[in-house]
Design an enzyme around this catalytic site. Structure first.
Site, PDB file in Angstrom:
ATOM      1  N   GLU A   1       0.807  -1.219   0.000  1.00 36.36           N
ATOM      2  CA  GLU A   1       0.000   0.000   0.000  1.00 36.36           C
ATOM      3  C   GLU A   1       0.841   1.271   0.000  1.00 36.36           C
ATOM      4  OE1 GLU A   1      -3.277   0.836  -0.126  1.00 36.36           O
ATOM      5  OE2 GLU A   1      -3.921  -1.220  -0.412  1.00 36.36           O
ATOM      6  N   SER A   2       1.799   1.368   0.906  1.00 38.63           N
ATOM      7  CA  SER A   2       2.501   2.646   1.087  1.00 38.63           C
ATOM      8  C   SER A   2       4.017   2.549   1.041  1.00 38.63           C
ATOM      9  CB  SER A   2       2.107   3.257   2.437  1.00 38.63           C
ATOM     10  OG  SER A   2       2.632   2.469   3.502  1.00 38.63           O
TER      11      SER A   2
END
Length: 194
Positions: free
Chosen positions: A103-104
């Protein structure tokens, strides 16, 4: 199989790339809204339920995270919080680490093109939906609490089907590359044997 391999390779080659999708805002029943609100409201201090097992886990995970979070104290606080919030939501902490990586890329201040925020790329509409609009999604514990609660919600919605739950988390239940990337990292990079 080739798409799984390519997705896994892309995550390894481009470790800071955000693959966050656009989580879909859905109408929630009053009971689901209340349950989610309760799930994100209790902010007890993150501690290992079994301190000895927790220290072994921390010792195994810390070197894997060092390139992403070099400072030891910040890395340990991050891992303790991931462990606590994941288990609190009934999730495998290594699955949550894999999801965060996809995700990040472990960027606390990541913002996707869709507006998702933080480590777990939580969409701001969740704050309103759950009734916690005063929370900051860039705060470590808030982001992990919401992200783990949301993933648990999706797993429950999908009757335990992890691929579909991860698809929902990413905003497209039919998109398998995302789920395959998370699962590959979970069983590969973040594997943990006690």
């Amino acid at each position: 199989m080739r798409s799984v391999r390519m997705a896994f390779i892309s995550v390894l080659i481009i470790p800071n790339a955000c693959l966050a999708g656009n989580q879909q805002e859905e109408s929630l029943s009053a009971s689901v809204r209340a349950g989610l609100h309760r799930a994100v409201s209790d902010f007890a201090a993150p501690e290992f339920l079994d301190p000895v097992a927790g220290q072994f886990w921390l010792k195994a995970m810390a070197p894997k995270l060092q390139k992403h979070i070099p400072e030891q104290q910040i890395r340990e606080d991050f891992l303790k919080t991931v462990h606590y919030e994941a288990l609190r939501a009934g999730l495998d902490p290594q699955l949550v680490l894999a999801l965060i990586q996809v995700e990040s890329g472990f960027n606390k201040y990541a913002v996707s093109s869709a507006g998702a925020r933080g480590f777990m790329q939580v969409m701001p509409f969740w704050l309103v939906s759950i009734g916690a609009s005063d929370q900051n999604l860039f705060h470590l514990r808030t982001n992990l609490r919401f992200g783990c609660t949301i993933l648990r919600h999706y797993l429950d919605m999908e009757h335990g089907n992890l691929n579909r739950a991860l698809g929902r988390y990413n905003g497209n239940v039919n998109q398998q590359n995302y789920a395959n990337s998370v699962i590959s990292l979970w069983h590969g990079n973040w594997a943990y044997r006690q």
